[in-house]
Design a protein around this motif. Structure first.
Motif, PDB file in Angstrom:
ATOM      1  N   ALA A  28       0.823  -1.207   0.000  1.00  0.00           N
ATOM      2  CA  ALA A  28       0.000   0.000   0.000  1.00  0.00           C
ATOM      3  C   ALA A  28       0.860   1.260   0.000  1.00  0.00           C
ATOM      4  O   ALA A  28       0.573   2.222  -0.716  1.00  0.00           O
ATOM      5  N   LEU A  29       1.943   1.248   0.780  1.00  0.00           N
ATOM      6  CA  LEU A  29       2.839   2.407   0.809  1.00  0.00           C
ATOM      7  C   LEU A  29       3.499   2.626  -0.542  1.00  0.00           C
ATOM      8  O   LEU A  29       3.589   3.761  -1.026  1.00  0.00           O
ATOM      9  N   GLY A  30       3.976   1.537  -1.141  1.00  0.00           N
ATOM     10  CA  GLY A  30       4.623   1.656  -2.443  1.00  0.00           C
ATOM     11  C   GLY A  30       3.704   2.242  -3.493  1.00  0.00           C
ATOM     12  O   GLY A  30       4.101   3.107  -4.279  1.00  0.00           O
ATOM     13  N   ARG A  31       2.450   1.780  -3.502  1.00  0.00           N
ATOM     14  CA  ARG A  31       1.491   2.312  -4.477  1.00  0.00           C
ATOM     15  C   ARG A  31       1.153   3.773  -4.178  1.00  0.00           C
ATOM     16  O   ARG A  31       1.062   4.596  -5.092  1.00  0.00           O
ATOM     17  N   ARG A  32       0.975   4.098  -2.909  1.00  0.00           N
ATOM     18  CA  ARG A  32       0.548   5.444  -2.554  1.00  0.00           C
ATOM     19  C   ARG A  32       1.590   6.499  -2.896  1.00  0.00           C
ATOM     20  O   ARG A  32       1.249   7.607  -3.326  1.00  0.00           O
ATOM     21  N   ILE A  33       2.863   6.196  -2.714  1.00  0.00           N
ATOM     22  CA  ILE A  33       3.897   7.210  -2.941  1.00  0.00           C
ATOM     23  C   ILE A  33       4.445   7.186  -4.361  1.00  0.00           C
ATOM     24  O   ILE A  33       5.329   7.965  -4.699  1.00  0.00           O
ATOM     25  N   GLY A  34       3.921   6.269  -5.207  1.00  0.00           N
ATOM     26  CA  GLY A  34       4.401   6.221  -6.585  1.00  0.00           C
ATOM     27  C   GLY A  34       5.732   5.554  -6.742  1.00  0.00           C
ATOM     28  O   GLY A  34       6.548   5.943  -7.595  1.00  0.00           O
ATOM     29  N   LEU A  35       5.993   4.509  -5.974  1.00  0.00           N
ATOM     30  CA  LEU A  35       7.265   3.804  -6.065  1.00  0.00           C
ATOM     31  C   LEU A  35       7.414   3.066  -7.390  1.00  0.00           C
ATOM     32  O   LEU A  35       8.523   2.797  -7.838  1.00  0.00           O
ATOM     33  N   GLY A  36       6.297   2.754  -8.023  1.00  0.00           N
ATOM     34  CA  GLY A  36       6.325   1.996  -9.269  1.00  0.00           C
ATOM     35  C   GLY A  36       5.992   0.544  -9.020  1.00  0.00           C
ATOM     36  O   GLY A  36       6.340  -0.021  -7.975  1.00  0.00           O
ATOM     37  N   GLU A  37       5.324  -0.081  -9.988  1.00  0.00           N
ATOM     38  CA  GLU A  37       4.857  -1.457  -9.799  1.00  0.00           C
ATOM     39  C   GLU A  37       6.003  -2.418  -9.537  1.00  0.00           C
ATOM     40  O   GLU A  37       5.957  -3.243  -8.621  1.00  0.00           O
ATOM     41  N   HIS A  38       7.059  -2.345 -10.368  1.00  0.00           N
ATOM     42  CA  HIS A  38       8.175  -3.281 -10.219  1.00  0.00           C
ATOM     43  C   HIS A  38       8.914  -3.059  -8.900  1.00  0.00           C
ATOM     44  O   HIS A  38       9.222  -4.011  -8.183  1.00  0.00           O
ATOM     45  N   ARG A  39       9.167  -1.790  -8.585  1.00  0.00           N
ATOM     46  CA  ARG A  39       9.907  -1.502  -7.354  1.00  0.00           C
ATOM     47  C   ARG A  39       9.073  -1.852  -6.130  1.00  0.00           C
ATOM     48  O   ARG A  39       9.608  -2.324  -5.117  1.00  0.00           O
ATOM     49  N   THR A  40       7.760  -1.639  -6.186  1.00  0.00           N
ATOM     50  CA  THR A  40       6.897  -2.017  -5.074  1.00  0.00           C
ATOM     51  C   THR A  40       6.916  -3.525  -4.862  1.00  0.00           C
ATOM     52  O   THR A  40       6.955  -4.005  -3.724  1.00  0.00           O
ATOM     53  N   ALA A  41       6.910  -4.286  -5.953  1.00  0.00           N
ATOM     54  CA  ALA A  41       6.993  -5.749  -5.836  1.00  0.00           C
ATOM     55  C   ALA A  41       8.299  -6.162  -5.164  1.00  0.00           C
ATOM     56  O   ALA A  41       8.322  -7.099  -4.353  1.00  0.00           O
ATOM     57  N   GLN A  42       9.398  -5.478  -5.483  1.00  0.00           N
ATOM     58  CA  GLN A  42      10.683  -5.790  -4.849  1.00  0.00           C
ATOM     59  C   GLN A  42      10.656  -5.446  -3.363  1.00  0.00           C
ATOM     60  O   GLN A  42      11.201  -6.182  -2.529  1.00  0.00           O
ATOM     61  N   LEU A  43      10.015  -4.322  -3.017  1.00  0.00           N
ATOM     62  CA  LEU A  43       9.862  -3.964  -1.607  1.00  0.00           C
ATOM     63  C   LEU A  43       9.088  -5.030  -0.856  1.00  0.00           C
ATOM     64  O   LEU A  43       9.488  -5.460   0.240  1.00  0.00           O
ATOM     65  N   VAL A  44       7.986  -5.484  -1.424  1.00  0.00           N
ATOM     66  CA  VAL A  44       7.158  -6.501  -0.760  1.00  0.00           C
ATOM     67  C   VAL A  44       7.935  -7.800  -0.602  1.00  0.00           C
ATOM     68  O   VAL A  44       7.861  -8.472   0.440  1.00  0.00           O
ATOM     69  N   LEU A  45       8.722  -8.164  -1.619  1.00  0.00           N
ATOM     70  CA  LEU A  45       9.556  -9.363  -1.515  1.00  0.00           C
ATOM     71  C   LEU A  45      10.559  -9.234  -0.377  1.00  0.00           C
ATOM     72  O   LEU A  45      10.761 -10.172   0.405  1.00  0.00           O
ATOM     73  N   ALA A  46      11.192  -8.075  -0.258  1.00  0.00           N
ATOM     74  CA  ALA A  46      12.157  -7.863   0.824  1.00  0.00           C
ATOM     75  C   ALA A  46      11.492  -7.951   2.187  1.00  0.00           C
ATOM     76  O   ALA A  46      12.045  -8.559   3.123  1.00  0.00           O
ATOM     77  N   VAL A  47      10.301  -7.349   2.324  1.00  0.00           N
ATOM     78  CA  VAL A  47       9.582  -7.427   3.592  1.00  0.00           C
ATOM     79  C   VAL A  47       9.238  -8.876   3.919  1.00  0.00           C
ATOM     80  O   VAL A  47       9.349  -9.320   5.074  1.00  0.00           O
ATOM     81  N   ALA A  48       8.846  -9.637   2.907  1.00  0.00           N
ATOM     82  CA  ALA A  48       8.551 -11.055   3.123  1.00  0.00           C
ATOM     83  C   ALA A  48       9.787 -11.815   3.575  1.00  0.00           C
ATOM     84  O   ALA A  48       9.736 -12.639   4.496  1.00  0.00           O
ATOM     85  N   GLU A  49      10.937 -11.555   2.929  1.00  0.00           N
ATOM     86  CA  GLU A  49      12.181 -12.232   3.297  1.00  0.00           C
ATOM     87  C   GLU A  49      12.594 -11.874   4.722  1.00  0.00           C
ATOM     88  O   GLU A  49      13.010 -12.746   5.496  1.00  0.00           O
ATOM     89  N   LEU A  50      12.520 -10.605   5.064  1.00  0.00           N
ATOM     90  CA  LEU A  50      12.901 -10.190   6.410  1.00  0.00           C
ATOM     91  C   LEU A  50      11.966 -10.781   7.457  1.00  0.00           C
ATOM     92  O   LEU A  50      12.412 -11.216   8.528  1.00  0.00           O
ATOM     93  N   SER A  51      10.660 -10.809   7.160  1.00  0.00           N
ATOM     94  CA  SER A  51       9.698 -11.399   8.093  1.00  0.00           C
ATOM     95  C   SER A  51       9.974 -12.880   8.306  1.00  0.00           C
ATOM     96  O   SER A  51       9.945 -13.389   9.439  1.00  0.00           O
ATOM     97  N   THR A  52      10.236 -13.586   7.206  1.00  0.00           N
ATOM     98  CA  THR A  52      10.533 -15.018   7.297  1.00  0.00           C
ATOM     99  C   THR A  52      11.813 -15.263   8.083  1.00  0.00           C
ATOM    100  O   THR A  52      11.896 -16.179   8.913  1.00  0.00           O
ATOM    101  N   ASN A  53      12.820 -14.439   7.844  1.00  0.00           N
ATOM    102  CA  ASN A  53      14.113 -14.616   8.492  1.00  0.00           C
ATOM    103  C   ASN A  53      14.000 -14.482  10.009  1.00  0.00           C
ATOM    104  O   ASN A  53      14.513 -15.319  10.761  1.00  0.00           O
ATOM    105  N   VAL A  54      13.315 -13.422  10.483  1.00  0.00           N
ATOM    106  CA  VAL A  54      13.231 -13.252  11.935  1.00  0.00           C
ATOM    107  C   VAL A  54      12.314 -14.294  12.563  1.00  0.00           C
ATOM    108  O   VAL A  54      12.531 -14.710  13.709  1.00  0.00           O
ATOM    109  N   ALA A  55      11.293 -14.750  11.807  1.00  0.00           N
ATOM    110  CA  ALA A  55      10.421 -15.800  12.348  1.00  0.00           C
ATOM    111  C   ALA A  55      11.198 -17.084  12.589  1.00  0.00           C
ATOM    112  O   ALA A  55      10.946 -17.812  13.549  1.00  0.00           O
TER     113      ALA A  55
END
Length: 404
Positions: A28-55
Motif C-alpha cells: 500500500a505504501l509503495g502504491r501510494r507514494i508512486g514507487l512503481g509497480e516493479h519496485r513495489t513488488a521488490q519492496l514486498v519481496l524484501a519485507v517477506a524475506e525479512l519477516s521469514t528470516n526473523v520468524a
C-alpha cells in the motif's frame, strides 16, 4: 557551506508477528507514494524475506515501515529489530547458501541486492537491527548521501498513536539553500534521516507523566570530563547548525500526540537559532495542550553542542567509551517553565548525540552502544530502542552523528 541532504520521515507503522499485515502495508505504501509497480513488488519481496528470516531465527522481533521523502522523491524504509540470538558472522550470513536451519539461505542476500541502502548491526546473545531502503528507479544519486540525524518512535502497547516525536532542521543563518536532493536543506524543520552506501557495516561485539515536575535528571555540575558547562546568553556559532528536538507529550494516546505534533509544527516553522529561543517558540505553541517534556540541541560543524531541556528527556554525548550526560530541568513546556538554561558540550569526531524519552530505561552504558556508533543514526536509534525501550509507555530516540 551547504547543509546535509534532508529527508522527511512519516507514517510509521509497527508490526509484531504480522508478516501478512506487513507485506500488505508495504504494498500500500509503495502504491501510494508512486514507487512503481516493479519496485513495489521488490519492496514486498524484501519485507517477506525479512519477516521469514526473523520468524525462523530471532526472538521478540518487530518491524517498522515508514515513508521517506524529499521535495521530489519518496521512498520506503524498513527497520527490523529483534532480541537475539544475533549473528556471529554478518558477512557470512549475507552470502547466498549460508543457513543455520537448513534452508536455501537467500533471504538477507536477496534483500541486500534489492535495497538501495542496506545496513545490519548484530551482537551474539543481544540481537540484531536491520535496515533496508527502497527508492524509485532510476535512483537519484543525491539520495546516496548520508545525513546526520534520524529517530525512531514507538507507541506504548495497546495504543495506535505515539505521544512522542522528534524533528530536526538546518539553521543557515538566513542564507538560502538548495532543495533537498540537490545538496542543500529543505524547509525549516524537515526531519533528517540518513541515506548511505549500500554496503552494510557489521557490529560483532556488543508511562510517562509530567504533571508533577520531576527533580532534574542530571547533576547540575559540568560533566567530569569537562565536556559540558552552563552558558549565559548562548549565541549560535558561525556557519550552519543543525537543530534537533525530542518531545514527549504528557501521558500517552491521542492527546499526547496532539501536544507533540504541535511542538513539531512550531519547531519546523520557527526561526529560532538557539535551543533557548526554539524552546520559547515551542512553549507558546503548546499553550492549550496538555504540554510536553522537550529537549532541543544545536550542533555545529566544529563539534560544538548547545543544549536546553525541560522535563524527562535524557540526552548525552556518546563515544565508544564514555557517556556525558546533559542536564534537563524540571517543568512542563506549554504550562510551566522556570528560567531556561543552555549547556555547551563538545561532540567528538566519532561520537554521537543521543536523546530519548522516559519510555526508555536509563540503565544502559556507553559500552552497550559502542559497536552501534559505526552505523548510521537510524540504526543507532533503533538499537537503543531495542536495548532499553519499554512497552509501558510511548518511546522515542533521536541520534545525531558526524559532521557535514
Amino acid at each position: 557551506m551547504v547543509g546535509p541532504p534532508l529527508l522527511d520521515c512519516e507514517d510509521s507503522a509497527w508490526f509484531r508477528d504480522q508478516p501478512e499485515a506487513a507485506r500488505g502495508a508495504a504494498a500500500a505504501l509503495g502504491r501510494r507514494i508512486g514507487l512503481g509497480e516493479h519496485r513495489t513488488a521488490q519492496l514486498v519481496l524484501a519485507v517477506a524475506e525479512l519477516s521469514t528470516n526473523v520468524a525462523k531465527h530471532a526472538a521478540d522481533s518487530s518491524m517498522l515501515l515508514r515513508v521517506l521523502r524529499n521535495r521530489t522523491t519518496a521512498g520506503v524504509e524498513v527497520l527490523v529489530l529483534d532480541s537475539g540470538p544475533g549473528m556471529v558472522d554478518v558477512p557470512a550470513a549475507l552470502r547466498d547458501g549460508v543457513s543455520s536451519v537448513g534452508t536455501l539461505g537467500i533471504g538477507l542476500g536477496a534483500v541486500q541486492r534489492l535495497a538501495d541502502a542496506f545496513d545490519v548491526h548484530s551482537l551474539p546473545g543481544v540481537g540484531t537491527v536491520q535496515l533496508a531502503r527502497f527508492w524509485p528507479h532510476p535512483l537519484d544519486p543525491s539520495l546516496a548521501a548520508e545525513a546526520v540525524v534520524s529517530g525512531v518512535t514507538r507507541p506504548m502497547g495497546g495504543e495506535d498513536v505515539c505521544g512522542d516525536a522528534w524533528a530536526a532542521r538546518v539553521d543557515t543563518g538566513g542564507r538560502t539553500t538548495s532543495a533537498p536532493g540537490e545538496g542543500g536543506a529543505p524547509a525549516a524543520g524537515t526531519r533528517i534521516v540518513p541515506a548511505w552506501s549500500k554496503h552494510p557495516r557489521a557490529g560483532t561485539s556488543g508511562e510517562g507523566d509530567h504533571r508533577a515536575a520531576p527533580p532534574p535528571r542530571r547533576s547540575p555540575e559540568p560533566d567530569p570530563g569537562g565536556r559540558s558547562r552552563l552558558l549565559r546568553g548562548a549565541a549560535p556559532g558561525a556557519g550552519d547548525g543543525v537543530l534537533v528536538m525530542s518531545c514527549d507529550g504528557l501521558g500517552h494516546g491521542p492527546m499526547a500526540a496532539i501536544a507533540s505534533q504541535s511542538a513539531v509544527h512550531a519547531f519546523r516553522s520557527g526561526t529560532a537559532r538557539t535551543p533557548e529561543q526554539a524552546m520559547e517558540e515551542v512553549h507558546r505553541a503548546l499553550r492549550g495542550t496538555r504540554g510536553a517534556a522537550v529537549a532541543i540541541a544545536r550542533l555545529e560543524t566544529d563539534g560544538r553542542v548547545l543544549f536546553c531541556g525541560i522535563g524527562n528527556i535524557s540526552a548525552c554525548v556518546l563515544t565508544t567509551g564514555s557517556r556525558a550526560n546533559l542536564l534537563s530541568h524540571p517543568g512542563i513546556v506549554g504550562h510551566q517553565m522556570r528560567q531556561l538554561r543552555t549547556y555547551e558540550a563538545r561532540l567528538p569526531a566519532h561520537g554521537a548525540l543521543v536523546m530519548h524519552s522516559d519510555g526508555l530505561s536509563e540503565r544502559w552504558k556507553a559500552g552497550d552502544l559502542a559497536t552501534l556508533l559505526h552505523h548510521p543514526p537510524a540504526v543507532i536509534a533503533a538499537g537503543l530502542l531495542r536495548l532499553a525501550g519499554t512497552r509501558r509507555d510511548d518511546a522515542s530516540v533521536v541520534a545525531f552523528k558526524g559532521a557535514w
